[in-house]
Design an enzyme around this catalytic site. Structure first.
Site, mmCIF file in Angstrom:
data_model
loop_
_atom_site.group_PDB
_atom_site.id
_atom_site.type_symbol
_atom_site.label_atom_id
_atom_site.label_comp_id
_atom_site.label_asym_id
_atom_site.label_seq_id
_atom_site.Cartn_x
_atom_site.Cartn_y
_atom_site.Cartn_z
ATOM 1 C CD GLN A 103 -46.625 -72.961 -102.157
ATOM 2 O OE1 GLN A 103 -47.505 -71.883 -102.193
ATOM 3 N NE2 GLN A 103 -45.785 -73.006 -102.875
ATOM 4 C CG HIS A 121 -51.000 -74.292 -98.366
ATOM 5 N ND1 HIS A 121 -50.973 -74.037 -99.739
ATOM 6 C CD2 HIS A 121 -50.515 -73.196 -97.836
ATOM 7 C CE1 HIS A 121 -50.223 -72.816 -99.918
ATOM 8 N NE2 HIS A 121 -50.115 -72.528 -98.638
ATOM 9 C CB CYS A 132 -65.362 -81.602 -80.762
ATOM 10 S SG CYS A 132 -64.925 -83.149 -82.043
ATOM 11 C CB CYS A 149 -67.632 -85.088 -85.733
ATOM 12 S SG CYS A 149 -66.845 -85.614 -84.197
ATOM 13 C CB CYS A 152 -69.290 -83.673 -81.367
ATOM 14 S SG CYS A 152 -68.839 -82.971 -82.758
ATOM 15 C CB THR A 190 -44.051 -72.996 -106.016
ATOM 16 O OG1 THR A 190 -45.290 -72.266 -105.568
ATOM 17 C CG2 THR A 190 -42.906 -72.365 -105.536
ATOM 18 C CD GLU A 217 -44.884 -70.916 -114.997
ATOM 19 O OE1 GLU A 217 -45.444 -71.037 -116.264
ATOM 20 O OE2 GLU A 217 -45.350 -70.585 -113.899
HETATM 21 C C1 BV8 Z 1 -53.386 -66.096 -95.426
HETATM 22 C C2 BV8 Z 1 -55.741 -75.054 -100.318
HETATM 23 C C3 BV8 Z 1 -53.811 -64.303 -93.934
HETATM 24 C C4 BV8 Z 1 -56.657 -75.254 -101.332
HETATM 25 C C5 BV8 Z 1 -54.320 -73.268 -100.888
HETATM 26 C C6 BV8 Z 1 -50.434 -61.430 -98.481
HETATM 27 C C7 BV8 Z 1 -49.966 -62.000 -97.280
HETATM 28 C C8 BV8 Z 1 -51.099 -62.826 -96.802
HETATM 29 C C9 BV8 Z 1 -52.085 -63.361 -97.468
HETATM 30 C C10 BV8 Z 1 -52.282 -62.873 -98.635
HETATM 31 C C11 BV8 Z 1 -51.412 -61.881 -99.243
HETATM 32 N N1 BV8 Z 1 -51.968 -61.390 -100.492
HETATM 33 C C12 BV8 Z 1 -52.882 -62.154 -100.825
HETATM 34 C C13 BV8 Z 1 -53.445 -62.830 -99.671
HETATM 35 C C14 BV8 Z 1 -54.344 -63.886 -99.714
HETATM 36 C C15 BV8 Z 1 -54.018 -65.184 -100.278
HETATM 37 C C16 BV8 Z 1 -53.369 -65.109 -101.429
HETATM 38 O O1 BV8 Z 1 -51.985 -65.342 -101.411
HETATM 39 N N2 BV8 Z 1 -53.907 -65.213 -102.561
HETATM 40 C C17 BV8 Z 1 -53.144 -64.958 -103.877
HETATM 41 C C18 BV8 Z 1 -54.095 -65.712 -104.787
HETATM 42 C C19 BV8 Z 1 -52.825 -63.522 -104.169
HETATM 43 N N3 BV8 Z 1 -53.336 -65.978 -99.106
HETATM 44 C C20 BV8 Z 1 -54.096 -66.672 -98.078
HETATM 45 O O2 BV8 Z 1 -55.314 -66.632 -98.334
HETATM 46 C C21 BV8 Z 1 -53.415 -67.412 -97.242
HETATM 47 N N4 BV8 Z 1 -53.767 -66.974 -95.867
HETATM 48 O O3 BV8 Z 1 -52.140 -65.746 -95.342
HETATM 49 O O4 BV8 Z 1 -54.224 -65.181 -94.758
HETATM 50 C C22 BV8 Z 1 -54.483 -64.276 -92.794
HETATM 51 C C23 BV8 Z 1 -53.932 -63.912 -91.605
HETATM 52 C C24 BV8 Z 1 -54.451 -63.905 -90.259
HETATM 53 C C25 BV8 Z 1 -55.932 -64.397 -90.263
HETATM 54 C C26 BV8 Z 1 -56.486 -64.649 -91.378
HETATM 55 C C27 BV8 Z 1 -55.875 -64.512 -92.675
HETATM 56 C C28 BV8 Z 1 -53.694 -68.928 -97.290
HETATM 57 C C29 BV8 Z 1 -53.098 -69.463 -98.590
HETATM 58 C C30 BV8 Z 1 -53.259 -71.048 -98.794
HETATM 59 C C31 BV8 Z 1 -54.352 -71.179 -99.724
HETATM 60 N N5 BV8 Z 1 -54.665 -72.546 -99.898
HETATM 61 N N6 BV8 Z 1 -54.561 -74.638 -101.013
HETATM 62 C C32 BV8 Z 1 -56.533 -76.801 -101.843
HETATM 63 O O5 BV8 Z 1 -55.412 -77.143 -102.199
HETATM 64 O O6 BV8 Z 1 -57.271 -77.369 -101.853
HETATM 65 S S1 BV8 Z 1 -53.351 -72.414 -102.203
HETATM 66 C C33 BV8 Z 1 -53.098 -73.431 -103.509
HETATM 67 O O7 BV8 Z 1 -52.053 -72.729 -104.259
HETATM 68 C C34 BV8 Z 1 -52.456 -75.105 -103.247
HETATM 69 O O8 BV8 Z 1 -52.391 -75.212 -101.974
HETATM 70 C C35 BV8 Z 1 -51.034 -74.609 -104.021
HETATM 71 O O9 BV8 Z 1 -50.203 -75.133 -103.171
HETATM 72 C C36 BV8 Z 1 -50.986 -73.217 -103.799
HETATM 73 C C37 BV8 Z 1 -49.875 -72.579 -104.740
HETATM 74 O O10 BV8 Z 1 -49.888 -73.039 -105.842
HETATM 75 P P1 BV8 Z 1 -48.481 -73.756 -106.738
HETATM 76 O O11 BV8 Z 1 -48.058 -75.108 -105.480
HETATM 77 O O12 BV8 Z 1 -47.532 -72.758 -106.852
HETATM 78 O O13 BV8 Z 1 -48.951 -74.594 -107.870
HETATM 79 P P2 BV8 Z 1 -49.430 -73.701 -109.137
HETATM 80 O O14 BV8 Z 1 -50.267 -74.590 -110.013
HETATM 81 O O15 BV8 Z 1 -49.577 -72.339 -109.084
HETATM 82 O O16 BV8 Z 1 -47.744 -73.454 -110.055
HETATM 83 C C38 BV8 Z 1 -47.270 -74.969 -110.521
HETATM 84 C C39 BV8 Z 1 -45.888 -74.500 -110.615
HETATM 85 O O17 BV8 Z 1 -45.155 -75.759 -111.030
HETATM 86 C C40 BV8 Z 1 -45.736 -73.675 -111.885
HETATM 87 O O18 BV8 Z 1 -44.688 -72.745 -111.783
HETATM 88 C C41 BV8 Z 1 -45.100 -74.371 -113.068
HETATM 89 O O19 BV8 Z 1 -44.620 -73.931 -114.023
HETATM 90 C C42 BV8 Z 1 -44.637 -75.218 -112.249
HETATM 91 N N7 BV8 Z 1 -44.466 -76.889 -112.880
HETATM 92 C C43 BV8 Z 1 -45.613 -77.578 -113.625
HETATM 93 N N8 BV8 Z 1 -45.044 -78.925 -114.004
HETATM 94 C C44 BV8 Z 1 -43.825 -78.974 -113.334
HETATM 95 C C45 BV8 Z 1 -43.503 -77.679 -112.833
HETATM 96 N N9 BV8 Z 1 -42.118 -77.361 -112.045
HETATM 97 C C46 BV8 Z 1 -41.314 -78.277 -112.284
HETATM 98 N N10 BV8 Z 1 -41.451 -79.777 -112.709
HETATM 99 C C47 BV8 Z 1 -42.819 -79.600 -113.327
HETATM 100 N N11 BV8 Z 1 -43.094 -81.269 -113.967
HETATM 101 ZN ZN ZN Z 2 -66.676 -83.327 -83.345
#
Ligand code: BV8
Ligand code: ZN
Length: 241
Positions: A103, A121, A132, A149, A152, A190, A217
Site C-alpha cells: 500500500q 496505491h 494526455c 506536462c 501537452c 498495516t 499493535e
Molecule cells: C476504492 C494515497 C472504490 C494517498 C491512500 C470498501 C470498498 C472499497 C472502498 C471503500 C470501502 N470502504 C471505504 C472505502 C473508501 C476508501 C477507504 O477504504 N476508506 C477508509 C478510510 C475507510 N477506499 C478507497 O477510497 C480506495 N478506493 O476502493 O474506491 C471505487 C471503485 C470504483 C470506482 C471508484 C471508487 C482507495 C484507497 C487508497 C487511498 N490512498 N494513499 C497517499 O498515500 O498519499 S491510503 C493511505 O492509507 C496510504 O496509502 C496507506 O498505505 C494506507 C493504509 O495505511 P497503512 O499503510 O495501514 O498505514 P497506517 O499508518 O494506517 O498504519 C501503520 C501500521 O503499522 C499500524 O498498524 C502500526 O501499528 C504499524 N506499525 C508502525 N510502526 C511499525 C508498525 N508495524 C511494524 N513495525 C513498525 N516499526
Molecule cells: Zn500531457
C-alpha cells in the site's frame, strides 16, 4: 515482543509454504524513518487525508496538494530500505511463487530490489498528466509548485490512488490472483483500515491460507490472523528467514 516459539513456528510455516503472498503498509517503512499515516507521529496528524488525498482536494486546490506531496517527496528522498524490506527481497529469491502487495507509495520495496511487486496505491516518484494521461518517473525535489506536462502543458498530478479513486484494473486482478493462490499470507505493518487492502486477509482465509501478521499493535480483525507477531518489522521479518 513476539516469543521465540512464535518466531520458530512462523519460520517453519514460511519455510514449508509453497506460495507466499505478502501485504505491507506504512509500518514496514516506519523503521526507515518514513512517518506512518495513523500512528502517533502520523502524517494525518498534521494533515487530514480526507482534505488532501482526494481528487476533489486536487481540483479545489492543486497547489496545497502539491505542497503536501513535495514535502513527502523531499522527506522520502533521504530515506532508504531497512532490513525488513531487504528480508522480503531474499524471500522473493527463495520462493518460486511469491508476490508482494504494498500500500506504500514510498518506492522503498522497489529500491530494495523487490520485483514481484504491486504498488497498489501508486508511487510518489511517478506523475501523471491530467491532460494526455502520460505517466512518467520524476525525481525532482521539489517539483515546481504546479508542474506541467512537457507534451501537452496540462497540469501533472501524483500517480497515486486517492480516496474515492479505484485501484488500477491490473492491480486488482493480480491481487485477487495471488491471494487466491497463496497458502501463506504475511501481513506487515498495516492498520487494516483502508479498503480494498483491508479485506485481503479475509480473501486469503477463504482459500484456507495461513495468515501471519507482524505489527506493533493488534489490528481490527484478529479473528482473521492465525499467528500475530508483535514487534518492529525491521527486527521480526529478518528472523523469519
Ligand atoms: C476504492 C494515497 C472504490 C494517498 C491512500 C470498501 C470498498 C472499497 C472502498 C471503500 C470501502 N470502504 C471505504 C472505502 C473508501 C476508501 C477507504 O477504504 N476508506 C477508509 C478510510 C475507510 N477506499 C478507497 O477510497 C480506495 N478506493 O476502493 O474506491 C471505487 C471503485 C470504483 C470506482 C471508484 C471508487 C482507495 C484507497 C487508497 C487511498 N490512498 N494513499 C497517499 O498515500 O498519499 S491510503 C493511505 O492509507 C496510504 O496509502 C496507506 O498505505 C494506507 C493504509 O495505511 P497503512 O499503510 O495501514 O498505514 P497506517 O499508518 O494506517 O498504519 C501503520 C501500521 O503499522 C499500524 O498498524 C502500526 O501499528 C504499524 N506499525 C508502525 N510502526 C511499525 C508498525 N508495524 C511494524 N513495525 C513498525 N516499526
Ligand atoms: Zn500531457
Amino acid at each position: 515482543m513476539a516469543t521465540d516459539d512464535q518466531i520458530l513456528l512462523a519460520r517453519t510455516h514460511l519455510a514449508s509454504a509453497r506460495n507466499v503472498t505478502v501485504l505491507t503498509g506504512a509500518g514496514i517503512s516506519a523503521d526507515s524513518g518514513v512517518p506512518t499515516f495513523r500512528g502517533a507521529d502520523g502524517l494525518w496528524r498534521t494533515y487530514r487525508a480526507e482534505d488532501l488525498a482526494t481528487p476533489e482536494a486536487f481540483a479545489r486546490d492543486p497547489r496545497l496538494v502539491w505542497e503536501w506531496y513535495n514535502w513527502r517527496r523531499e522527506l522520502i528522498a533521504t530515506k532508504s530500505p531497512n532490513p525488513a524490506h531487504e528480508a522480503l527481497v531474499e524471500l522473493e529469491r527463495r520462493k518460486k511463487q511469491f508476490w508482494l502487495i504494498t500500500q506504500n507509495v514510498d518506492g522503498l520495496h522497489r529500491a530494495a530490489g523487490s520485483r514481484q511487486l504491486s504498488e497498489i496505491h501508486g508511487n510518489i516518484w511517478r506523475v501523471r498528466c491530467t491532460g494526455c494521461g502520460e505517466i512518467s518517473e520524476n525525481r525532482e525535489v521539489p517539483l515546481p509548485l504546479l508542474p506541467m506536462c512537457g507534451r501537452c502543458h496540462a497540469l501533472l498530478r501524483p500517480h497515486i490512488v486517492w480516496f474515492g479513486e479505484s485501484l488500477r484494473e491490473e492491480d486488482l486482478h493480480r491481487c485477487d490472483e495471488v491471494l487466491r493462490d497463496c497458502d501463506l499470507l504475511l501481513v506487515i505493518g498495516t492498520s487494516g483500515v483502508v479498503y480494498p487492502a483491508a479485506g485481503y486477509a479475509s480473501v486469503a482465509k477463504e482459500v484456507g491460507a495461513l495468515v501471519i501478521e507482524i505489527n506493533l499493535e493488534t489490528t481490527p480483525r484478529p479473528d482473521l490472523v492465525d499467528l500475530s507477531l508483535q514487534g518492529r518489522a525491521k527486527d521480526v521479518v529478518p528472523l523469519l528467514l
